[in-house]
Design a protein around this motif. Structure first.
Motif, PDB file in Angstrom:
ATOM      1  N   UNK A   1      88.596 -73.313  48.079  1.00 12.39           N
ATOM      2  CA  UNK A   1      89.432 -72.649  47.086  1.00 12.39           C
ATOM      3  C   UNK A   1      90.745 -72.391  47.755  1.00 12.39           C
ATOM      4  N   UNK A   2      91.789 -72.714  47.399  1.00 16.12           N
ATOM      5  CA  UNK A   2      93.023 -72.171  48.346  1.00 16.12           C
ATOM      6  C   UNK A   2      93.963 -71.316  47.372  1.00 16.12           C
ATOM      7  N   UNK A   3      93.648 -71.226  46.319  1.00 11.37           N
ATOM      8  CA  UNK A   3      94.952 -70.308  45.354  1.00 11.37           C
ATOM      9  C   UNK A   3      94.211 -69.245  44.694  1.00 11.37           C
ATOM     10  N   UNK A   4      94.733 -68.216  44.534  1.00 12.10           N
ATOM     11  CA  UNK A   4      94.474 -67.115  43.804  1.00 12.10           C
ATOM     12  C   UNK A   4      95.691 -66.353  43.273  1.00 12.10           C
ATOM     13  N   UNK A   5      95.379 -65.274  42.482  1.00 11.62           N
ATOM     14  CA  UNK A   5      96.576 -64.702  41.857  1.00 11.62           C
ATOM     15  C   UNK A   5      96.828 -63.245  42.655  1.00 11.62           C
ATOM     16  N   UNK A   6      97.723 -63.157  43.035  1.00 11.83           N
ATOM     17  CA  UNK A   6      98.005 -61.889  44.075  1.00 11.83           C
ATOM     18  C   UNK A   6      98.349 -60.806  42.985  1.00 11.83           C
ATOM     19  N   UNK A   7      97.607 -59.845  43.022  1.00 14.65           N
ATOM     20  CA  UNK A   7      97.769 -58.708  42.061  1.00 14.65           C
ATOM     21  C   UNK A   7      98.133 -57.416  42.626  1.00 14.65           C
ATOM     22  N   UNK A   8      98.596 -56.380  41.683  1.00 15.57           N
ATOM     23  CA  UNK A   8      98.570 -54.935  42.238  1.00 15.57           C
ATOM     24  C   UNK A   8      97.750 -54.106  41.312  1.00 15.57           C
ATOM     25  N   UNK A   9      96.865 -53.281  42.010  1.00 20.32           N
ATOM     26  CA  UNK A   9      96.289 -52.098  41.365  1.00 20.32           C
ATOM     27  C   UNK A   9      97.342 -51.284  40.750  1.00 20.32           C
ATOM     28  N   UNK A  10      97.339 -50.996  39.336  1.00 19.44           N
ATOM     29  CA  UNK A  10      98.324 -50.359  38.634  1.00 19.44           C
ATOM     30  C   UNK A  10      97.761 -48.896  37.873  1.00 19.44           C
ATOM     31  N   UNK A  11      96.448 -49.086  38.080  1.00 20.67           N
ATOM     32  CA  UNK A  11      95.754 -47.768  37.316  1.00 20.67           C
ATOM     33  C   UNK A  11      94.238 -47.791  38.118  1.00 20.67           C
ATOM     34  N   UNK A  12      93.880 -46.457  38.316  1.00 16.15           N
ATOM     35  CA  UNK A  12      92.676 -46.391  38.625  1.00 16.15           C
ATOM     36  C   UNK A  12      91.842 -45.392  37.863  1.00 16.15           C
ATOM     37  N   UNK A  13      90.846 -45.520  37.615  1.00 19.41           N
ATOM     38  CA  UNK A  13      89.881 -44.311  36.634  1.00 19.41           C
ATOM     39  C   UNK A  13      88.704 -44.099  37.560  1.00 19.41           C
ATOM     40  N   UNK A  14      87.991 -43.144  36.897  1.00 22.71           N
ATOM     41  CA  UNK A  14      86.796 -42.781  37.585  1.00 22.71           C
ATOM     42  C   UNK A  14      85.799 -44.135  37.807  1.00 22.71           C
ATOM     43  N   UNK A  15      85.730 -44.987  36.895  1.00 17.51           N
ATOM     44  CA  UNK A  15      84.642 -45.934  37.128  1.00 17.51           C
ATOM     45  C   UNK A  15      85.108 -47.484  37.241  1.00 17.51           C
ATOM     46  N   UNK A  16      86.421 -47.368  37.282  1.00 19.05           N
ATOM     47  CA  UNK A  16      86.885 -48.761  37.147  1.00 19.05           C
ATOM     48  C   UNK A  16      88.395 -48.629  37.620  1.00 19.05           C
ATOM     49  N   UNK A  17      89.071 -49.964  37.773  1.00 16.56           N
ATOM     50  CA  UNK A  17      90.481 -50.117  38.152  1.00 16.56           C
ATOM     51  C   UNK A  17      91.152 -51.061  37.438  1.00 16.56           C
ATOM     52  N   UNK A  18      92.452 -51.362  37.332  1.00 15.63           N
ATOM     53  CA  UNK A  18      92.962 -52.201  36.655  1.00 15.63           C
ATOM     54  C   UNK A  18      94.545 -52.887  37.463  1.00 15.63           C
ATOM     55  N   UNK A  19      94.101 -54.065  37.418  1.00 10.97           N
ATOM     56  CA  UNK A  19      95.182 -54.802  38.159  1.00 10.97           C
ATOM     57  C   UNK A  19      96.290 -55.374  36.919  1.00 10.97           C
ATOM     58  N   UNK A  20      97.501 -55.894  37.719  1.00 12.73           N
ATOM     59  CA  UNK A  20      98.668 -56.436  36.583  1.00 12.73           C
ATOM     60  C   UNK A  20      98.426 -57.800  36.527  1.00 12.73           C
ATOM     61  N   UNK A  21      97.237 -58.428  36.779  1.00 18.98           N
ATOM     62  CA  UNK A  21      97.074 -59.801  36.470  1.00 18.98           C
ATOM     63  C   UNK A  21      96.185 -60.044  35.220  1.00 18.98           C
ATOM     64  N   UNK A  22      96.585 -60.787  34.195  1.00 20.17           N
ATOM     65  CA  UNK A  22      95.540 -60.894  33.070  1.00 20.17           C
ATOM     66  C   UNK A  22      95.542 -62.456  32.522  1.00 20.17           C
ATOM     67  N   UNK A  23      95.183 -62.461  31.172  1.00 17.63           N
ATOM     68  CA  UNK A  23      94.702 -63.875  30.770  1.00 17.63           C
ATOM     69  C   UNK A  23      96.075 -64.843  30.607  1.00 17.63           C
ATOM     70  N   UNK A  24      97.434 -64.184  30.923  1.00 15.72           N
ATOM     71  CA  UNK A  24      98.680 -64.810  30.458  1.00 15.72           C
ATOM     72  C   UNK A  24      98.907 -65.520  32.100  1.00 15.72           C
ATOM     73  N   UNK A  25      98.294 -65.047  33.011  1.00 18.11           N
ATOM     74  CA  UNK A  25      98.255 -65.582  34.466  1.00 18.11           C
ATOM     75  C   UNK A  25      97.280 -66.125  35.072  1.00 18.11           C
ATOM     76  N   UNK A  26      96.071 -66.167  34.209  1.00 14.58           N
ATOM     77  CA  UNK A  26      94.898 -66.511  34.707  1.00 14.58           C
ATOM     78  C   UNK A  26      94.188 -67.599  33.501  1.00 14.58           C
ATOM     79  N   UNK A  27      93.648 -68.682  33.892  1.00 14.28           N
ATOM     80  CA  UNK A  27      92.902 -69.462  32.748  1.00 14.28           C
ATOM     81  C   UNK A  27      91.615 -68.793  32.658  1.00 14.28           C
TER      82      UNK A  27
END
Lengths: 327, 327
Positions: free
Chosen positions: B230-256
């Motif tokens: 496997x040779x490709x991925x979506x490079x993303x950035x962590x844009x928000x961090x909560x106590x139990x989880x975090x969020x990156x700026x890649x979603x289903x519009x950039x990922x099938x």
């Protein structure tokens, strides 16, 4: 142009249904009571139709959407309802730009990027962006120290949108908005931005509603009491017919599958491949027949297409570029 | 350019891994033994890398892919492995064009559109396009009456690709290819086109293999015995961090999402929204951290992006346009 001349697969919308959706929302939430969310259609042509109905402030999910609206002269009041770590492209826009912040880092990014106005993004129950309500006041103080104008708060209650029962949806909205109200008391400012298509009439706290899907309308969220109608589909052609099934030339590259398989009226969909949907029709179909394939999730489906063809009956009356795709 | 300068979300590939994948396949199936399937990457830049390794015939799923390869000077021998009802854009190409046909209507479309060569598309067990094996001979006769050159047969055994056990995969391939062989005996011609990435070495009937995914490689199909990574991925950035989880700026519009939720190493993915993935990391992350998000299905993920950035370590060494999107 006649509809049959469109190369399939094609993203097609019912011009009258879209107008009715636009009008129904403009009547319910006139002017700045609605801040239409552009992510739903990524199309300046549709944004113009919204602006023509009095909604001249917009919500965006990406910097590209912000840039496109600004370039189209629709930059009177643009909100990026999302966190960014590099706001320089926003700071460079010829538009009124507000960005959501939920951390020290995103506040710093806004200030460093030359953005002047922010909303404090508050988590109201959806585990995504947004600070805990109790931290909103402190973040607002920090933002003001960074010489940012804090216009108020936003908090997207996305988790209530799929609730089918309107009473339950309203109650869940109230619970979420109680959190946003608490945060707003700490933060101040004129703006309380929240809400979406399925609870646009049930959110009694937000000063502005961020609905977007209402224009083209998700079929799965077209709950009975809502005055919006699913208005887009993928126009496809039957390219192969077997004994028990048939195949159209629209597949998962033209249809978003994240909410499940697409639907075809009068048929049972078996599965979707990259460029095909295999389905069992109730009545026989022939190679060359046109078939409407309905995606369950509109936003990412639209994002797969370069343009949207609006039809009235069999006439293609307008073709709009989906010009705000990408990042 | 340093990888950290890429705007996220970005489609990123490991240049060395892609080279290794290309080389491994070129060694196993040299020259015309492989007819690379372009739908997997929709990128003339990657097609050039395949042609440079000796694979100068290509397989396509859409007319747009055929047009793009022809315009790029890669039109030595192009196969549209799909049925079309209007072949005029194909007939107009400055390229050698062969199109799949499985019915009288598609034969007529090929002839009317000015296409000169066809393959009879045979159903070998996947309920999609392709005629029943027993009808292939009669269709070939019809095509010849329409003055089309019948080069042979094709039959895609897509249903065997996900079988994890290599022995079972080989047996299922043999069953499917028995049908194609029967059809070929009726049809004649030099070409028996079939196969894909996971059975490229297990198909002993096809004269040419239509593999495509091997270049960028689906993570879920990277079975142990296969020499592809496997040779490709979506490079993303962590844009928000909560106590139990975090969020990156890649979603289903950039990922099938059609093969399921994306994966993040060292984390549990909770869910994907349009522009976000919410995940629980095993070790703490901070706002601004870069995260690799792995889509489960490569083909439709690539089709969501305008370009692919190839990196070697932290250097972006090449940026390729995904220029064959749309229809």
């Amino acid at each position: 142009m006649h509809r049959s001349e469109l190369t399939t697969p094609a993203l097609v919308g019912d011009a009258d249904a879209i107008d009715r959706n636009l009008d129904a929302m403009a009547k319910a939430l006139p002017g700045h009571r609605l801040r239409p969310h552009i992510k739903a259609h990524k199309c300046t042509g549709l944004a113009r139709k919204q602006a023509a109905r009095g909604h001249t402030g917009f919500t965006c999910a990406t910097i590209r959407e912000m840039e496109g609206l600004a370039a189209a002269g629709l930059g009177e009041d643009l909100l990026l309802a999302n966190e960014v770590l590099d706001a320089r492209r926003l700071g460079a826009l010829d538009a009124r730009v507000t960005v959501a912040v939920d951390s020290e880092e995103t506040i710093r990014a806004a200030a460093d990027g030359g953005v002047r106005e922010v909303l404090i993004d508050v988590n109201v129950g959806l585990p995504r962006c947004g600070c805990p309500p109790g931290q909103a006041g402190a973040l607002a103080d920090r933002a003001r120290k960074a010489e940012l104008e804090v216009r108020g708060v936003m908090g997207y209650e996305g988790h209530v949108m799929p609730i089918e029962d309107a009473g339950e949806r309203e109650a869940a909205t109230a619970t979420a908005m109680e959190l946003l109200k608490q945060a707003h008391e700490q933060v101040g400012g004129d703006v309380v931005s929240a809400g979406g298509t399925t609870n646009y009439a049930l959110n009694h706290v937000a000063t502005e509603i961020q609905a977007g899907s209402y224009v083209l309308m998700d079929r799965s969220y077209a709950f009975e009491e809502l005055p919006f109608q699913a208005a887009i589909w993928i126009e496809s052609s039957v390219i192969s017919v077997a004994e028990k099934y048939a195949v159209v030339d629209a597949g998962l590259k033209s249809l978003a599958l994240d909410h499940g398989n697409p639907e075809i009226d009068g048929a049972k969909v078996w599965f979707a491949s990259d460029e095909h949907v295999t389905f069992a029709p109730e009545s026989p179909v022939r190679v060359g027949d046109r078939v409407r394939v309905w995606a369950r999730h509109v936003d990412p489906t639209v994002a797969k297409h370069e343009r949207l063809h609006l039809v009235r009956g069999d006439d293609v009356v307008e073709t709009l570029e989906i010009d705000l795709r990408g990042w």
